[in-house]
Design a protein around this motif. Structure first.
Motif, PDB file in Angstrom:
ATOM      1  N   ALA A 182      -4.109   1.386   6.940  1.00  0.00           N
ATOM      2  CA  ALA A 182      -5.260   1.663   7.348  1.00  0.00           C
ATOM      3  C   ALA A 182      -6.335   0.678   7.774  1.00  0.00           C
ATOM      4  O   ALA A 182      -5.934  -0.540   7.487  1.00  0.00           O
ATOM      5  CB  ALA A 182      -5.823   2.466   6.134  1.00  0.00           C
ATOM      6  N   VAL A 223      -9.621  -0.699   7.030  1.00  0.00           N
ATOM      7  CA  VAL A 223     -10.880  -1.016   5.962  1.00  0.00           C
ATOM      8  C   VAL A 223     -12.084  -1.697   6.619  1.00  0.00           C
ATOM      9  O   VAL A 223     -12.179  -2.491   7.368  1.00  0.00           O
ATOM     10  CB  VAL A 223     -10.438  -2.075   4.914  1.00  0.00           C
ATOM     11  CG1 VAL A 223     -11.364  -2.246   3.629  1.00  0.00           C
ATOM     12  CG2 VAL A 223      -8.997  -1.860   4.402  1.00  0.00           C
ATOM     13  N   ALA A 283      -2.005   3.933   0.162  1.00  0.00           N
ATOM     14  CA  ALA A 283      -2.900   2.808   0.203  1.00  0.00           C
ATOM     15  C   ALA A 283      -3.778   2.805  -0.945  1.00  0.00           C
ATOM     16  O   ALA A 283      -3.991   1.644  -1.524  1.00  0.00           O
ATOM     17  CB  ALA A 283      -3.898   3.168   1.498  1.00  0.00           C
ATOM     18  N   LYS A 301     -11.546   9.998   6.693  1.00  0.00           N
ATOM     19  CA  LYS A 301     -11.531   8.886   6.057  1.00  0.00           C
ATOM     20  C   LYS A 301     -11.463   8.738   4.402  1.00  0.00           C
ATOM     21  O   LYS A 301     -12.105  10.238   3.977  1.00  0.00           O
ATOM     22  CB  LYS A 301     -12.652   7.978   6.413  1.00  0.00           C
ATOM     23  CG  LYS A 301     -14.154   8.295   6.258  1.00  0.00           C
ATOM     24  CD  LYS A 301     -15.216   7.682   6.624  1.00  0.00           C
ATOM     25  CE  LYS A 301     -16.607   8.147   6.304  1.00  0.00           C
ATOM     26  NZ  LYS A 301     -17.637   7.244   6.900  1.00  0.00           N
ATOM     27  N   VAL A 343      -3.435  -2.966   1.810  1.00  0.00           N
ATOM     28  CA  VAL A 343      -3.007  -1.837   2.634  1.00  0.00           C
ATOM     29  C   VAL A 343      -2.343  -2.488   3.863  1.00  0.00           C
ATOM     30  O   VAL A 343      -1.831  -1.542   4.587  1.00  0.00           O
ATOM     31  CB  VAL A 343      -4.345  -0.801   2.937  1.00  0.00           C
ATOM     32  CG1 VAL A 343      -4.909  -0.300   1.695  1.00  0.00           C
ATOM     33  CG2 VAL A 343      -5.331  -1.600   3.900  1.00  0.00           C
ATOM     34  N   ALA A 370      -8.850  -4.720  -0.535  1.00  0.00           N
ATOM     35  CA  ALA A 370      -8.079  -3.617   0.196  1.00  0.00           C
ATOM     36  C   ALA A 370      -7.395  -3.940   1.417  1.00  0.00           C
ATOM     37  O   ALA A 370      -6.608  -3.411   1.757  1.00  0.00           O
ATOM     38  CB  ALA A 370      -9.338  -2.517   0.314  1.00  0.00           C
ATOM     39  N   ARG A 371      -8.017  -4.853   2.127  1.00  0.00           N
ATOM     40  CA  ARG A 371      -7.320  -5.401   3.414  1.00  0.00           C
ATOM     41  C   ARG A 371      -6.132  -5.896   2.924  1.00  0.00           C
ATOM     42  O   ARG A 371      -5.180  -5.667   3.551  1.00  0.00           O
ATOM     43  CB  ARG A 371      -8.399  -6.323   4.163  1.00  0.00           C
ATOM     44  CG  ARG A 371      -9.504  -5.481   4.554  1.00  0.00           C
ATOM     45  CD  ARG A 371     -10.522  -6.463   5.618  1.00  0.00           C
ATOM     46  NE  ARG A 371     -11.454  -5.935   6.126  1.00  0.00           N
ATOM     47  CZ  ARG A 371     -12.676  -6.146   5.583  1.00  0.00           C
ATOM     48  NH1 ARG A 371     -13.016  -7.091   4.494  1.00  0.00           N
ATOM     49  NH2 ARG A 371     -13.747  -5.575   5.980  1.00  0.00           N
ATOM     50  N   LEU A 387     -11.599   3.438   4.090  1.00  0.00           N
ATOM     51  CA  LEU A 387     -10.249   3.460   4.841  1.00  0.00           C
ATOM     52  C   LEU A 387     -10.243   4.409   5.921  1.00  0.00           C
ATOM     53  O   LEU A 387     -10.623   5.743   5.582  1.00  0.00           O
ATOM     54  CB  LEU A 387      -8.971   3.943   3.660  1.00  0.00           C
ATOM     55  CG  LEU A 387      -9.010   3.029   2.399  1.00  0.00           C
ATOM     56  CD1 LEU A 387      -7.832   3.530   1.500  1.00  0.00           C
ATOM     57  CD2 LEU A 387      -8.951   1.469   2.835  1.00  0.00           C
ATOM     58  N   CYS A 447      -5.543   3.530  11.124  1.00  0.00           N
ATOM     59  CA  CYS A 447      -5.293   2.137  11.455  1.00  0.00           C
ATOM     60  C   CYS A 447      -5.698   2.084  13.103  1.00  0.00           C
ATOM     61  O   CYS A 447      -5.423   2.971  13.740  1.00  0.00           O
ATOM     62  CB  CYS A 447      -4.063   1.828  11.578  1.00  0.00           C
ATOM     63  SG  CYS A 447      -3.599   0.263  11.776  1.00  0.00           S
TER      64      CYS A 447
END
Length: 268
Positions: free
Chosen positions: A177, A179, A97, A152, A173, A169-170, A189, A192
Motif C-alpha cells: 500500500a 502510506v 498490511a 483507504k 508494508v 508503516a512504510r 494506507l 499502491c
C-alpha cells in the motif's frame, strides 16, 4: 481566459489549507476563489476526505466543479453526485498490511473509508476521529471494517507520533500500500501507487489542463506529490516541515486566509 501572470487550474487541499479549524470557509477565501474563477481559472479540490465528506462543502463554495478525493483514489463530480473514477484498496492486503505494522510497533487503532458516494467511515474500538465534526460509525470489531469495498485505511497509535508511525508503516508494508500522512492523527494506507498527484493528473486531463497551468496549495506531506506535479506549490504557514522544504512559496496560515493572499496577488 486566465490572466497571463496567473494559472488556469487552482488545486487546493481542504483541512489545514482552505478550511479553517472549525471546518468553515472564510468570506475572503470565497471571494478570492470567485475572483479567480471570473478571470477564467478553475478551482479543483484535492483532499484526503472521501467523496461523501466533500459533497456538503460544495454548497458553500457555490461551485459544481470536480473534486479529487480519498488521497487521489476518487474523482468526484458533486453536481451529479457521481464518481467518475475510483480505485479501491484490496481488503485482504489491508489486513495483511495492518498485521505487518502491528508486528513492528504493537497495537494500532484503525478506521476505513468505504468506497462510493454513500460510503461510510467506520472506526474500530479505540480509534479516535481526528476530525470530530466528520461523521463516523463505530463498529464492534476490526473484522467489521471489511464488510464493503474501501478506499483507504486510517491509523492511530497510542503513543507514537504521526511521523514515527508513518515511517514505521512504510518500512513494514512495502509495496502492499501507499502510506501517507495527511493531518494531525491521520496516517493512512491507500492503494499502491495512488497519490494526490495521480488524482490531480487525471482531473486535469479531464479538464484539458496541464501541470504548467496549475498552482497547488497544501499543508501536509501527502501534498508533496501534488507539488511535484504542479508548476507552483504553495505551503501554508502551518504546514508540515517536509512540505515547506519542497514548496515554491510559503503563504500565511489557513486561519489567516493564506490562499486568498496568493490568489489576490495573482488575479488582481
Amino acid at each position: 481566459m486566465a490572466a497571463p501572470t496567473a494559472y488556469s487550474l487552482i488545486a487546493t487541499d481542504l483541512d489545514g489549507t482552505l478550511l479553517r479549524s472549525d471546518d468553515t470557509l472564510s468570506d475572503r477565501s470565497l471571494a478570492a476563489l470567485a475572483q479567480a474563477t471570473e478571470a477564467g481559472a478553475q478551482h479543483l479540490v484535492v483532499t484526503g476526505r472521501p467523496a461523501p465528506r466533500v459533497r456538503p462543502l460544495f454548497d458553500d463554495l457555490g461551485s459544481r466543479g470536480l473534486a479529487v478525493c480519498g488521497q487521489g483514489a476518487q474523482l468526484y463530480d458533486p453536481g451529479a453526485d457521481l464518481l467518475l473514477w475510483s480505485v479501491t484498496l484490496d481488503r485482504e492486503l489491508a489486513e495483511t498490511a495492518l498485521g505487518k505494522i502491528e508486528a513492528e510497533v504493537g497495537q494500532v487503532y484503525a478506521a476505513v473509508d468505504q468506497d462510493g458516494v454513500d460510503g461510510l467511515t467506520l472506526i474500530e474500538p479505540g480509534y479516535l476521529m481526528p476530525h470530530p465534526t466528520l461523521p463516523a460509525l463505530r463498529v464492534p470489531s476490526r473484522d467489521d471494517l471489511w464488510c464493503e469495498p474501501i478506499s483507504k485505511v486510517l491509523l492511530r497509535h497510542p503513543y507514537l507520533s504521526d511521523d514515527e508511525l508513518a515511517s514505521a508503516a512504510r518500512m513494514a508494508v512495502g509495496s502492499l500500500a501507499t502510506v501517507t500522512m495527511s493531518g494531525p492523527g491521520t496516517v493512512e494506507l491507500q492503494p499502491c501507487g495512488i497519490t494526490k498527484a495521480t488524482g490531480l493528473a487525471l482531473a486535469a486531463e479531464h479538464l484539458g489542463l496541464t501541470p504548467g497551468e496549475t498552482i497547488a496549495f497544501g499543508d501536509m506531506p501527502n501534498d508533496i506529490p501534488m507539488f511535484d506535479w504542479a508548476a507552483h506549490g504553495v505551503a501554508m504557514a502551518n504546514a508540515h516541515p517536509e512540505l515547506k522544504a519542497v514548496a515554491d512559496e510559503v503563504t500565511l496560515s489557513n486561519e489567516e486566509d493564506g490562499i486568498a493572499v496568493v490568489l489576490e496577488r495573482l488575479f488582481a
